[in-house]
Structures are given as structure tokens and as C-alpha cells.
Design a protein around this motif. Structure first.
Motif, mmCIF file in Angstrom:
data_model
loop_
_atom_site.group_PDB
_atom_site.id
_atom_site.type_symbol
_atom_site.label_atom_id
_atom_site.label_comp_id
_atom_site.label_asym_id
_atom_site.label_seq_id
_atom_site.Cartn_x
_atom_site.Cartn_y
_atom_site.Cartn_z
ATOM 1 N N LEU A 39 35.343 44.725 34.841
ATOM 2 C CA LEU A 39 36.475 44.036 35.425
ATOM 3 C C LEU A 39 37.387 43.340 34.227
ATOM 4 N N HIS A 42 39.800 45.874 33.176
ATOM 5 C CA HIS A 42 40.704 45.812 34.426
ATOM 6 C C HIS A 42 41.619 44.888 34.109
ATOM 7 N N PRO A 49 42.392 42.577 40.255
ATOM 8 C CA PRO A 49 42.543 43.882 41.267
ATOM 9 C C PRO A 49 43.134 43.284 42.688
ATOM 10 N N ASP A 51 42.402 44.445 45.854
ATOM 11 C CA ASP A 51 41.624 43.995 46.905
ATOM 12 C C ASP A 51 40.226 43.816 46.135
ATOM 13 N N TRP A 55 37.231 46.593 45.043
ATOM 14 C CA TRP A 55 37.109 47.102 43.755
ATOM 15 C C TRP A 55 35.668 46.978 43.299
ATOM 16 N N THR A 59 33.409 49.978 42.202
ATOM 17 C CA THR A 59 32.801 49.786 40.607
ATOM 18 C C THR A 59 31.297 49.648 40.332
#
Length: 178
Positions: A39, A42, A49, A51, A55, A59
């Protein structure tokens, strides 16, 4: 939405998804930590994210799958030169014998009962700790610390005999190095 807000809103969802994957996953905290790392990567690269629930679900499943069977990702080396498997030619056999001779010479120079302890550890009989402790006349509990001390001494002896292979860092070099 700030990073802290994203993390706080995803925490309960992550815990629930980890519990759902738990039977096949190795350690729940390891799985959670791996997802948090993903995360953060990301967030740094793409932001939050679109959504978050989807996600997190995807993940967690991907990380759980990755943790379930690490043997699928591990590939053995074809041949390890240290094992002598790579060299059946005379040069490799000679180098192997020389390495073994230097190791055993260093072991003989160890202090106290270290030569006997290291010799027992290297024994082709593959002795257990209990057998080694009995052979040396010491308690099995003191064998580990004694082994660590002896291996440290052996490392120092061998390090003093081996020349550095290459210089490291940004030292002064020749003009060819620049």
C-alpha cells in the motif's frame, strides 16, 4: 484524503481480509505487513487506490499466495563452486584441497577446546549437539555459545590470512580508475 485517513479506513478491512486468508497464509502479521508495504508503495507511486476495498482484497490474496509456497519461487543453483561440484578438473581439485588444508591449519591454531569443537562439527559422522557435548565433556546448553565464540575466532584467523579481493568505496585510485 490524506495518507493517514486512507490507512485508518483500510485497517479494519485489511484485518478482515487477512483473517479470511489465514488458513493458508503463514503468519497473519507477516501478511498484514506485506500488504501495508504494498500500500505504501502504491500510495507513493500512484496515490490512493480508486477502489480501496477491491485493492485490499486483491493484494491480500496475492501476498497470501506468495507466502503460501515460497518453494515455487526458489530455484536452486545449477552447481555451487564451493561444493566442488563445478570442478572435476585438476585445477579445481587442487584449489579445493588447498582451501581444505588452509581451513584445517586455521582450526589447529584456535585457542582452548575450539579445535576439538570445530573438528566435531565438521566430522563426517554428522554428530548431534548431544553427541558433541558428550564427546567434549561440556553441557549441551553451553555448546551453542562456545560454538559461536570458536567460529568468531576462526573467522578472525581466516580474515587475517585472506587478502582483500577488491578495494571498496571512493578511495584514491589510479587515473585508469577515474
Amino acid at each position: 484524503m490524506t495518507y493517514d485517513t486512507v490507512i485508518e479506513t483500510l485497517r479494519p478491512l485489511l484485518a478482515a481480509e487477512v483473517r479470511a486468508e489465514l488458513p493458508g497464509a503463514a503468519e497473519p502479521r507477516d501478511l498484514e505487513q506485506a500488504v501495508w508495504v504494498r500500500l505504501l508503495e502504491h500510495l507513493a507511486a500512484l496515490g490512493p487506490p480508486k477502489d480501496p476495498a477491491a485493492w485490499i482484497t486483491a493484494t491480500v490474496r496475492a501476498e497470501a499466495s506468495r507466502q503460501r509456497d515460497p518453494a515455487l519461487r526458489e530455484t536452486p543453483y545449477a552447481a555451487d563452486p564451493a561444493d566442488g561440484a563445478a570442478g572435476s578438473d585438476p585445477e579445481h581439485r587442487t584449489l579445493d584441497r588447498e582451501r581444505d588444508r588452509a581451513l584445517h591449519a586455521a582450526i589447529r591454531r584456535l585457542p582452548g577446546r575450539c579445535p576439538r569443537l570445530i573438528g566435531a562439527l565438521l566430522s563426517p559422522k554428522d554428530l548431534t549437539y548431544r553427541e558433541i557435548a558428550g564427546e567434549l565433556g561440556i553441557s549441551q546448553g553451553s555448546l551453542g555459545p562456545e560454538r559461536s565464540r570458536c567460529l568468531g575466532c576462526l573467522r578472525r584467523i581466516l580474515a587475517s590470512e585472506v587478502a582483500p579481493v577488491a578495494r571498496r568505496g571512493k578511495g584514491r585510485g589510479t587515473t585508469a580508475d577515474r
